[in-house]
Each structure stands twice: as C-alpha cells, then as structure tokens.
Scaffold this motif. Structure first.
Motif, PDB file in Angstrom:
ATOM      1  N   UNK A  93       0.838  -1.202   0.000  1.00  0.00           N
ATOM      2  CA  UNK A  93       0.000   0.000   0.000  1.00  0.00           C
ATOM      3  C   UNK A  93       0.871   1.249   0.000  1.00  0.00           C
ATOM      4  N   UNK A  94       0.299   2.336  -0.445  1.00  0.00           N
ATOM      5  CA  UNK A  94       1.014   3.610  -0.504  1.00  0.00           C
ATOM      6  C   UNK A  94       0.945   4.345   0.824  1.00  0.00           C
ATOM      7  N   UNK A  95       1.488   5.549   0.846  1.00  0.00           N
ATOM      8  CA  UNK A  95       1.439   6.399   2.045  1.00  0.00           C
ATOM      9  C   UNK A  95       1.591   7.850   1.625  1.00  0.00           C
ATOM     10  N   UNK A  96       1.077   8.726   2.474  1.00  0.00           N
ATOM     11  CA  UNK A  96       1.225  10.165   2.224  1.00  0.00           C
ATOM     12  C   UNK A  96       2.477  10.705   2.890  1.00  0.00           C
ATOM     13  N   UNK A  97       2.845  10.119   4.020  1.00  0.00           N
ATOM     14  CA  UNK A  97       4.123  10.437   4.668  1.00  0.00           C
ATOM     15  C   UNK A  97       4.662   9.176   5.339  1.00  0.00           C
ATOM     16  N   UNK A  98       5.990   9.061   5.334  1.00  0.00           N
ATOM     17  CA  UNK A  98       6.684   7.925   5.974  1.00  0.00           C
ATOM     18  C   UNK A  98       7.789   8.517   6.850  1.00  0.00           C
ATOM     19  N   UNK A  99       7.771   8.219   8.159  1.00  0.00           N
ATOM     20  CA  UNK A  99       8.814   8.772   9.024  1.00  0.00           C
ATOM     21  C   UNK A  99       9.936   7.746   9.243  1.00  0.00           C
ATOM     22  N   UNK A 100      11.011   8.093   9.942  1.00  0.00           N
ATOM     23  CA  UNK A 100      12.141   7.164  10.078  1.00  0.00           C
ATOM     24  C   UNK A 100      11.792   5.855  10.803  1.00  0.00           C
ATOM     25  N   UNK A 101      10.717   5.840  11.614  1.00  0.00           N
ATOM     26  CA  UNK A 101      10.277   4.598  12.278  1.00  0.00           C
ATOM     27  C   UNK A 101       9.254   3.830  11.445  1.00  0.00           C
ATOM     28  N   UNK A 102       9.057   4.261  10.224  1.00  0.00           N
ATOM     29  CA  UNK A 102       8.038   3.709   9.327  1.00  0.00           C
ATOM     30  C   UNK A 102       6.627   3.879   9.887  1.00  0.00           C
ATOM     31  N   UNK A 103       6.455   4.886  10.728  1.00  0.00           N
ATOM     32  CA  UNK A 103       5.086   5.330  11.028  1.00  0.00           C
ATOM     33  C   UNK A 103       4.603   6.132   9.824  1.00  0.00           C
ATOM     34  N   UNK A 104       3.306   6.054   9.578  1.00  0.00           N
ATOM     35  CA  UNK A 104       2.775   6.612   8.331  1.00  0.00           C
ATOM     36  C   UNK A 104       1.611   7.566   8.583  1.00  0.00           C
ATOM     37  N   UNK A 105       1.448   8.504   7.654  1.00  0.00           N
ATOM     38  CA  UNK A 105       0.140   9.139   7.463  1.00  0.00           C
ATOM     39  C   UNK A 105      -0.429   8.563   6.174  1.00  0.00           C
ATOM     40  N   UNK A 106      -1.663   8.077   6.264  1.00  0.00           N
ATOM     41  CA  UNK A 106      -2.363   7.534   5.103  1.00  0.00           C
ATOM     42  C   UNK A 106      -3.775   8.128   5.050  1.00  0.00           C
ATOM     43  N   UNK A 107      -4.389   7.963   3.892  1.00  0.00           N
ATOM     44  CA  UNK A 107      -5.773   8.393   3.755  1.00  0.00           C
ATOM     45  C   UNK A 107      -5.976   9.527   2.775  1.00  0.00           C
ATOM     46  N   UNK A 108      -4.872   9.936   2.107  1.00  0.00           N
ATOM     47  CA  UNK A 108      -5.015  10.981   1.096  1.00  0.00           C
ATOM     48  C   UNK A 108      -6.032  10.595   0.027  1.00  0.00           C
ATOM     49  N   UNK A 109      -6.127   9.285  -0.228  1.00  0.00           N
ATOM     50  CA  UNK A 109      -7.100   8.810  -1.215  1.00  0.00           C
ATOM     51  C   UNK A 109      -8.445   8.466  -0.596  1.00  0.00           C
ATOM     52  N   UNK A 110      -8.540   8.599   0.730  1.00  0.00           N
ATOM     53  CA  UNK A 110      -9.822   8.396   1.405  1.00  0.00           C
ATOM     54  C   UNK A 110     -10.129   6.954   1.774  1.00  0.00           C
ATOM     55  N   UNK A 111      -9.135   6.063   1.637  1.00  0.00           N
ATOM     56  CA  UNK A 111      -9.421   4.632   1.881  1.00  0.00           C
ATOM     57  C   UNK A 111      -8.822   4.145   3.204  1.00  0.00           C
ATOM     58  N   UNK A 112      -8.511   5.081   4.118  1.00  0.00           N
ATOM     59  CA  UNK A 112      -7.735   4.719   5.308  1.00  0.00           C
ATOM     60  C   UNK A 112      -8.354   3.638   6.171  1.00  0.00           C
ATOM     61  N   UNK A 113      -9.692   3.614   6.278  1.00  0.00           N
ATOM     62  CA  UNK A 113     -10.319   2.643   7.184  1.00  0.00           C
ATOM     63  C   UNK A 113     -10.068   1.213   6.704  1.00  0.00           C
ATOM     64  N   UNK A 114     -10.419   0.940   5.454  1.00  0.00           N
ATOM     65  CA  UNK A 114     -10.190  -0.431   4.955  1.00  0.00           C
ATOM     66  C   UNK A 114      -8.693  -0.720   4.866  1.00  0.00           C
ATOM     67  N   UNK A 115      -7.895   0.322   4.547  1.00  0.00           N
ATOM     68  CA  UNK A 115      -6.440   0.111   4.476  1.00  0.00           C
ATOM     69  C   UNK A 115      -5.889  -0.305   5.828  1.00  0.00           C
ATOM     70  N   UNK A 116      -6.378   0.328   6.907  1.00  0.00           N
ATOM     71  CA  UNK A 116      -5.834  -0.042   8.219  1.00  0.00           C
ATOM     72  C   UNK A 116      -6.321  -1.414   8.650  1.00  0.00           C
ATOM     73  N   UNK A 117      -7.568  -1.735   8.356  1.00  0.00           N
ATOM     74  CA  UNK A 117      -8.077  -3.071   8.693  1.00  0.00           C
ATOM     75  C   UNK A 117      -7.246  -4.134   7.974  1.00  0.00           C
ATOM     76  N   UNK A 118      -7.009  -3.913   6.693  1.00  0.00           N
ATOM     77  CA  UNK A 118      -6.249  -4.890   5.901  1.00  0.00           C
ATOM     78  C   UNK A 118      -4.799  -4.969   6.391  1.00  0.00           C
ATOM     79  N   UNK A 119      -4.183  -3.809   6.658  1.00  0.00           N
ATOM     80  CA  UNK A 119      -2.793  -3.818   7.148  1.00  0.00           C
ATOM     81  C   UNK A 119      -2.705  -4.564   8.475  1.00  0.00           C
ATOM     82  N   UNK A 120      -3.686  -4.350   9.349  1.00  0.00           N
ATOM     83  CA  UNK A 120      -3.633  -4.976  10.674  1.00  0.00           C
ATOM     84  C   UNK A 120      -3.864  -6.486  10.593  1.00  0.00           C
TER      85      UNK A 120
END
Ligand code: 5RP
Length: 235
Positions: A93-120
């Motif tokens: 999956x893509x990301x809007x921002x990636x920090x050095x700990x690989x924490x992310x901001x996602x949801x620029x495309x509006x799909x964050x809920x299903x993306x987080x469920x699937x990632x988890x």
C-alpha cells in the motif's frame, strides 16, 4: 483502463511510484493472500501483480477500496473477502508520509479505514512511495480522520481542542467526499506531530471517529522510488 494508465503515468514522481510499485510486486509469492492498497503508487503494484497473474502466479487479492477492486478485476486478479480469508500474507500500500520509524500518514485517497483493517490483518505490510513521501517527522500532510456524519461537528470541536485545524474533505466538483463506508473525512492540520503514537491513542478514544490515518508500527518495510531505482527502508 488505458485512460487510468494515462492518468497515473502523468503525475509528479510517476517514475518513482512505478519503480516502487513494481519492486514490491516482486515480493509476492505463489499461493499468497495479498492486500491490495489504494492510490497512484499502489496502482502500479496492482498492475504488476496482474501481469504476474497473467504469467501464471496464483494469488488471491483483498482490495482496500472499491476503486482498487475494480482495477484488480480488470487486470485479472481473483479477489476474496476478509470474511473468507481473515489472514493476509502480504499487503502492498502507498502512504502520504513515511517517518524514520516507518510510522505513516495515510488516507489521502480516502481509503484509510479499509487500508488499516487490511494492514492490521497482514503478516507483512510493505509501503510503496515516491521519494517525496519520506519525511523526518509526520504532520506536514493534513491527517485524514474518518468520522460518522452524525458526529462530525462535535468531532471538529474536539480536534480543534487538540490543536489542529480540521477541514471537511470535498470532491473537486464541490460535492461532499463520502468514503466507501458512507462516512466523511476531516483533513486535520496538526503541524509537526511530535508523538504520533500518543496522538493516535487520543484520536482513537474520541467517539464517532471511525479511524484516523496514523499507521503506527504496521509497516516493517518501505520501498521508496529514487530516480529510476528504489531504496528499501526497514524497521
Ligand atoms: C489512500 C492512501 C494512499 O495510499 C496515499 O494517499 C498515497 O497515495 P499515492 O500513492 O497516490 O500518493 O492512503 O487512502
């Protein structure tokens, strides 16, 4: 389909997105259940996976959005649901921002809920991104927060009290943006987020917030396009 390829090939950083998406698609093995991300970088991974399926790769995909499901069907990737397959081998999956700990901001495309469920639900989440997404600290990109319409105004006030400016997401034509789940999105400008895990907990505790775009500790590998090559970031 041709039109969609045109759209994605014309954006900024398109070469880096394609390099990252294609490199990640090579990590998928025969027989795997694959989470299929959303956005212009994940798009290239889905295209590359479709090519591998045409060449004989046996996988089953779980899409993170209606849009990605449509694309996957078009390129011939068989699909399943989380009900049928609650354990996913690998998600790209893509990301809007990636920090050095690989924490992310996602949801620029509006799909964050299903993306987080699937990632988890995934044994491994691979982030694909162009070089512009890698940041020293999260927060320049407004954090997407998915809310139920009933609670929107209340949640806006609570988010203001956390120090952010929330903005209701609209479509380019001026109509309200509605997610695949029938909810709305507040894009919240926090400025630099010094403690992403702490903010994630605060947001998760607000009733009516269905999900937020902070992905903490979910990604172990990021494949970042650099020029016409890729760089791997690991945690
Ligand atoms: C969609 C997302 C996308 O992965 C994110 O917005 C990155 O998109 P792109 O690859 O088009 O830059 O989180 O909800």
């Amino acid at each position: 389909m041709a039109e969609q390829i045109m759209t994605h090939s014309q954006g900024a950083h398109s070469q880096e997105k394609e390099a990252a998406g294609r490199a990640a698609a090579k990590l998928v093995s025969d027989g795997e259940i694959v989470g299929l991300g959303t956005g212009s970088t994940a798009y290239f991974a889905v295209i590359a996976l479709g090519e591998r399926v045409q060449a004989g790769l046996k996988i089953i995909g779980i899409p993170t959005s209606v849009q990605t499901g449509d694309l996957a069907r078009t390129v011939g990737i068989p699909l399943t649901t989380l009900d049928e397959n609650p354990e996913i081998d690998i998600t790209i999956d893509g990301a809007d921002e990636v920090d050095p700990n690989l924490n992310l901001i996602k949801g620029g495309g509006g799909a964050l809920l299903r993306e987080k469920v699937v990632a988890s639900a995934s044994k491994k989440m691979v982030v694909v991104a162009d070089s512009g997404k890698v940041v020293p600290g999260l927060g320049k990109f407004p954090l997407p927060v998915e809310v139920i319409p009933f609670a929107r105004t209340l949640i806006e006030k609570k988010i203001v009290s956390l120090g952010a400016s929330p903005r209701l997401r609209m479509r380019p034509d001026g109509s309200l943006f509605i997610t695949d789940n029938g909810n709305q999105i507040l894009d919240c400008s926090f400025g630099r987020i010094d403690n992403p895990p702490a903010l994630a907990v605060l947001l998760s505790n607000i009733p009516g917030i269905v999900e937020h775009g902070l992905f903490i500790g979910l990604a172990k590998l990021a494949i970042v396009g650099r020029g016409d090559g890729v760089e791997e970031l690991r945690r």
